[in-house]
Design a protein around this motif. Sequence first.
Motif, short mmCIF file in Angstrom:
data_model
loop_
_atom_site.label_atom_id
_atom_site.label_comp_id
_atom_site.label_asym_id
_atom_site.label_seq_id
_atom_site.Cartn_x
_atom_site.Cartn_y
_atom_site.Cartn_z
N UNK A 164 68.16 -16.37 50.46
CA UNK A 164 68.25 -17.74 50.96
C UNK A 164 68.94 -17.83 52.31
N UNK A 165 69.98 -17.05 52.52
CA UNK A 165 70.80 -17.19 53.73
C UNK A 165 70.44 -16.21 54.85
N UNK A 166 69.94 -15.03 54.47
CA UNK A 166 69.65 -14.00 55.49
C UNK A 166 68.18 -13.64 55.56
N UNK A 167 67.41 -14.26 54.64
CA UNK A 167 65.97 -14.00 54.61
C UNK A 167 65.66 -12.52 54.41
N UNK A 168 66.51 -11.85 53.64
CA UNK A 168 66.26 -10.45 53.31
C UNK A 168 66.86 -10.14 51.95
#
Length: 293
Positions: free
Chosen positions: A20-24
């Motif tokens: 959600x926050x780092x897209x990884x």
Amino acid sequence: MYPPTLREITIEMSNLYSTQTKDQQLYLSIEELLTFYGILMTSGYSSVPRRHMYWSLDTDVHNESISDAMRRNRFDEIMASIHVVDNTKITDDPFFKVRPIFSELNQSYKVMPFQEWLSVDESMIRYYGRHGCKQFIRGKPIRFGYKLWSLASSSGYMHHMKPYGGSHTLLPETGLGQGPSIVLGLAEQAQVPQGCKFIHDNLFTSLGLLDEMTKRRYGSSGTMRQNHLFDVPFKPQKEFMKLSRGTSEVLTQGDKLLVHWKDNNVVTVATNMEEKYSETFVKRWNKERRTFD
């Protein structure tokens, strides 16, 4: 005490938070999670000024067991993403971020059978940061931190706990006041069997609590505050304080036995576990004579 279900929740929510926050993906595994917690536990007794020093090559701060267990950058990645809830489903519960930890631990505590004697009291988790639920309790070994309502056995084993969050404290309301509601709520949520005996201090004890505990077939005993006595016909406190030390008054009300006695101050104890009052001699410290008498 660290159930597999809580490990699985932590892995799922940590991986989700990273996405959600780092897209990884974090790709956190059970083995890595346990290693991560092991490093945190080690840091509790082998401390350095900065966390990265554990991986330093300087001999005075290097920790071989930590550096061999996990790379520094990987530890930082996990530290930045560790979660047990989905942040997109946040509520007004002040303990929303850690509520699953309390729920899972309370469930795991049930592996131990209940002893006959139980205690209800407040416990503190040390914390000096900023949070709306941080408490200050004067005279406690831990004065600043989070307060827990705790149900424990006479051996010290914790059977159930609830963090205090004001109106968000997840305990049933009984209409008997905060103290009695805590005792009854903990007994109900922990599924305490009938016949167990509860000990508590004057924050929790009331005549209404003793009546309700009798209905539920629990023993209950504790000290009482003077403003909880209401219409109990004891002598006025000012008059009672003039009497000699060791003087006592005894009253019975149904299944309740109330004892009022003069010590360094006036002390009142109420119980539904005794029918008769008996006395014995003990040695107490006399402030005036500075000796035991």
